[in-house]
Design a protein around this motif. Structure first.
Motif, PDB file in Angstrom:
ATOM      1  N   ALA A  47       0.840  -1.212   0.000  1.00  0.00           N
ATOM      2  CA  ALA A  47       0.000   0.000   0.000  1.00  0.00           C
ATOM      3  C   ALA A  47       0.873   1.258   0.000  1.00  0.00           C
ATOM      4  N   TRP A  48       1.922   1.240   0.854  1.00  0.00           N
ATOM      5  CA  TRP A  48       2.828   2.398   0.895  1.00  0.00           C
ATOM      6  C   TRP A  48       3.501   2.610  -0.471  1.00  0.00           C
ATOM      7  N   HIS A  49       3.881   1.493  -1.115  1.00  0.00           N
ATOM      8  CA  HIS A  49       4.555   1.582  -2.411  1.00  0.00           C
ATOM      9  C   HIS A  49       3.606   2.192  -3.450  1.00  0.00           C
ATOM     10  N   ALA A  50       2.364   1.707  -3.460  1.00  0.00           N
ATOM     11  CA  ALA A  50       1.378   2.230  -4.420  1.00  0.00           C
ATOM     12  C   ALA A  50       1.121   3.719  -4.163  1.00  0.00           C
ATOM     13  N   GLY A 108       3.211   5.826  -2.739  1.00  0.00           N
ATOM     14  CA  GLY A 108       4.422   6.540  -3.164  1.00  0.00           C
ATOM     15  C   GLY A 108       4.453   6.735  -4.671  1.00  0.00           C
ATOM     16  N   MET A 109       4.072   5.696  -5.430  1.00  0.00           N
ATOM     17  CA  MET A 109       4.059   5.796  -6.893  1.00  0.00           C
ATOM     18  C   MET A 109       3.038   6.846  -7.346  1.00  0.00           C
ATOM     19  N   ALA A 110       1.903   6.882  -6.617  1.00  0.00           N
ATOM     20  CA  ALA A 110       0.865   7.884  -6.954  1.00  0.00           C
ATOM     21  C   ALA A 110       1.403   9.297  -6.725  1.00  0.00           C
ATOM     22  N   CYS A 111       2.149   9.478  -5.625  1.00  0.00           N
ATOM     23  CA  CYS A 111       2.745  10.801  -5.342  1.00  0.00           C
ATOM     24  C   CYS A 111       3.749  11.173  -6.432  1.00  0.00           C
ATOM     25  N   LEU A 112       4.563  10.172  -6.863  1.00  0.00           N
ATOM     26  CA  LEU A 112       5.543  10.442  -7.928  1.00  0.00           C
ATOM     27  C   LEU A 112       4.829  10.909  -9.181  1.00  0.00           C
ATOM     28  N   LYS A 113       3.778  10.174  -9.543  1.00  0.00           N
ATOM     29  CA  LYS A 113       3.069  10.487 -10.782  1.00  0.00           C
ATOM     30  C   LYS A 113       2.397  11.859 -10.702  1.00  0.00           C
ATOM     31  N   ALA A 114       2.075  12.273  -9.472  1.00  0.00           N
ATOM     32  CA  ALA A 114       1.473  13.613  -9.286  1.00  0.00           C
ATOM     33  C   ALA A 114       2.554  14.688  -9.234  1.00  0.00           C
ATOM     34  N   GLY A 115       3.814  14.254  -9.265  1.00  0.00           N
ATOM     35  CA  GLY A 115       4.919  15.219  -9.225  1.00  0.00           C
ATOM     36  C   GLY A 115       5.285  15.658  -7.824  1.00  0.00           C
ATOM     37  N   LYS A 141       6.599   8.302   1.724  1.00  0.00           N
ATOM     38  CA  LYS A 141       5.839   7.037   1.620  1.00  0.00           C
ATOM     39  C   LYS A 141       6.779   5.863   1.349  1.00  0.00           C
ATOM     40  N   PHE A 142       7.732   6.078   0.441  1.00  0.00           N
ATOM     41  CA  PHE A 142       8.656   4.978   0.102  1.00  0.00           C
ATOM     42  C   PHE A 142       9.556   4.612   1.280  1.00  0.00           C
ATOM     43  N   ASN A 143       9.808   5.603   2.157  1.00  0.00           N
ATOM     44  CA  ASN A 143      10.665   5.343   3.317  1.00  0.00           C
ATOM     45  C   ASN A 143      10.067   4.264   4.224  1.00  0.00           C
ATOM     46  N   ARG A 144       8.741   4.085   4.139  1.00  0.00           N
ATOM     47  CA  ARG A 144       8.055   3.106   4.991  1.00  0.00           C
ATOM     48  C   ARG A 144       8.059   1.697   4.413  1.00  0.00           C
ATOM     49  N   CYS A 145       8.409   1.592   3.105  1.00  0.00           N
ATOM     50  CA  CYS A 145       8.347   0.236   2.507  1.00  0.00           C
ATOM     51  C   CYS A 145       9.669  -0.209   1.857  1.00  0.00           C
TER      52      CYS A 145
END
Length: 469
Positions: A9-12, A14-21, A29-33
């Motif tokens: 969930a954290w990875h997903a 984090g990826m959503a945040c990346l895609k939002a810039g 978020k990635f720090n947690r997974c």
């Protein structure tokens, strides 16, 4: 509540945040997974999750200065870039990596959660070979990381010269790179990439190993001395490498010793000996090439073409070949004799081998010429000629009577003549030589001949022996 692993969930997220810039939020978020690898030098690119993050960032390259209306995204990216810079990474690549926040973000994730191979491969993908090399050195990564991350990509993309230039720029003496360069040479040898290996050895100024590679170029795949005749330039290159090595050794012996740890060493005496071998191989090659061209050559039926770079057994084959393939024995004897002397080979064994071949070819007068050459060489022991004939008779019994008598008559020792006649079952001739000996010895010999005559039921010789006794 359900006890499921939250990292997905954290990875997903984090990826959503990346895609939002939103780069800073993605980091949180990635720090947690994401976790750093247990061994930074393992030969892979880290966890699949880290690879996905880097792949996405690399595919979404945006410059820092983007459209004027998206101020917040711009501010977030600048903030993320500043944070990444504050990581005090050891080096920064000139050009697009330094100028682009998404590339900086890649480096943040790779340094935080990736392996050394992943970081080095990233630099190589983006034409930052110098940074890849410095990272390798700073982290003291093993040679496998160098091979997989830097060396193989360099030669596969035609950038071997660029790599060599950078290695020399970073350390002109190449000592820092010694372990890596030797590993690269071993890798190329395993892969049979000898042309790249030779180029690398020349760059390393490893003249002894370069000479060894030239030997392989000279000998490999050749089926005849006509072929070797066309490859003689490799022999000249071997000599050049060894001479340069000798010059370097003599120059460095005068100065304070700064010993190279990775270049192959050899004593001056050994180098001189190898240069003599090259000179002798050149003579052998010219002679046998000429023999094959003029049609006097007799193929000896050895599985591989013998040269002076092989085992002692192969060197003996060279000596045999040189004697047998000339117009006559005398023509090649001088070169063959030098081969036997230089390598301290078992001469009688070689001469016996040649004599047996001559018997098979029914060249009995050549055997007598061989014995003459052996006796005139000045290095023959007293019974060498006799032993050559005895070894010959031991193998071949069907020599015509006249030629057989001529060979045995050429023997020096009466004892050996008797042994030869007995081997060929010529008991009457053995008896005639026996009775010429000193009395007590003659009695022993005649008794021996009589016993042999009795065993073979030769009543005539038995009777003569009995009468004499």
């Amino acid at each position: 509540k359900s006890g499921l692993d939250p990292s997905g969930a954290w990875h997903a997220w984090g990826m959503a945040c990346l895609k939002a810039g939103n780069l800073s939020s993605a980091r949180e978020k990635f720090n947690r997974c994401l976790k750093p690898p247990m061994d930074l030098n393992q030969l892979n690119h880290g966890s699949r999750l880290v690879q996905e993050v880097v792949q996405y960032l690399e595919s979404t390259v945006k410059p820092i200065l983007i459209a004027d209306d998206d101020y917040f995204a711009t501010l977030r990216e600048i903030e993320a870039t500043l944070r990444t810079r504050s990581l005090s990474l050891e080096m920064m690549c000139e050009g697009k990596i330094q100028q682009n926040s998404y590339y900086q973000e890649c480096l943040f994730y790779l340094h935080s959660y990736g392996t050394n191979l992943a970081i080095i491969s990233f630099y190589m993908r983006h034409d930052c070979m110098r940074e890849a090399l410095l990272h390798l050195l700073n982290k003291e990564s093993p040679s496998e990381v160098f091979i997989e991350g830097i060396f193989v990509p360099s030669y596969e993309s035609g950038k071997l010269h660029m790599l060599e230039n950078l290695l020399e720029t970073i350390d002109p003496g190449l000592e820092s790179w010694g372990v890596y360069l030797i590993a690269a040479c071993k890798y190329l040898q395993r892969k049979n990439y000898y042309h790249i290996l030779y180029e690398l050895q020349q760059f390393m100024k490893d003249h002894v190993r370069a000479a060894m590679t030239c030997i392989r170029f000279f000998t490999h795949g050749a089926m005849s001395y006509t072929e070797l005749g066309g490859k003689q330039m490799w022999l000249l290159k071997i000599k050049d490498h060894l001479k340069v090595y000798l010059q370097e050794v003599s120059r460095s012996s005068g100065r304070k010793k700064v010993s190279s740890t990775f270049r192959k060493k050899m004593s001056a005496a050994d180098v001189s000996r190898h240069i003599n071998t090259i000179d002798l191989q050149m003579e052998v090659t010219k002679f046998l090439h000429q023999c094959e061209s003029s049609g006097t050559s007799q193929m000896m039926g050895t599985s591989s073409l013998p040269t002076l770079f092989g085992s002692n057994s192969m060197k003996m084959d060279v000596a045999c070949k040189v004697m047998l393939e000339g117009k006559n024995i005398e023509e090649g004897f001088g070169i063959a004799f030098r081969v036997l002397q230089d390598f301290q080979l078992e001469a009688t064994e070689v001469y016996s081998k040649v004599a047996k071949q001559l018997v098979k070819q029914q060249k009995y007068s050549e055997i007598r010429q061989l014995l003459k050459c052996v006796n005139e060489s000045g290095a023959a022991a007293k019974n060498d000629g006799d032993n050559i004939i005895l070894n010959c008779l031991n193998e071949v019994k069907n020599i015509p009577a006249e030629d057989l008598d001529n060979l045995i008559q050429d023997m020096d020792s009466d004892e050996n003549k008797i042994e030869a006649y007995v081997m060929c079952n010529k008991l009457r001739s053995a008896y005639l030589v026996s009775v010429r000996q000193e009395k007590s010895r003659a009695v022993q010999l005649v008794q021996h001949v009589r016993q042999l005559a009795e065993n073979s039921r030769d009543d005539v010789v038995k009777a003569i022996c009995t009468q004499w006794l």
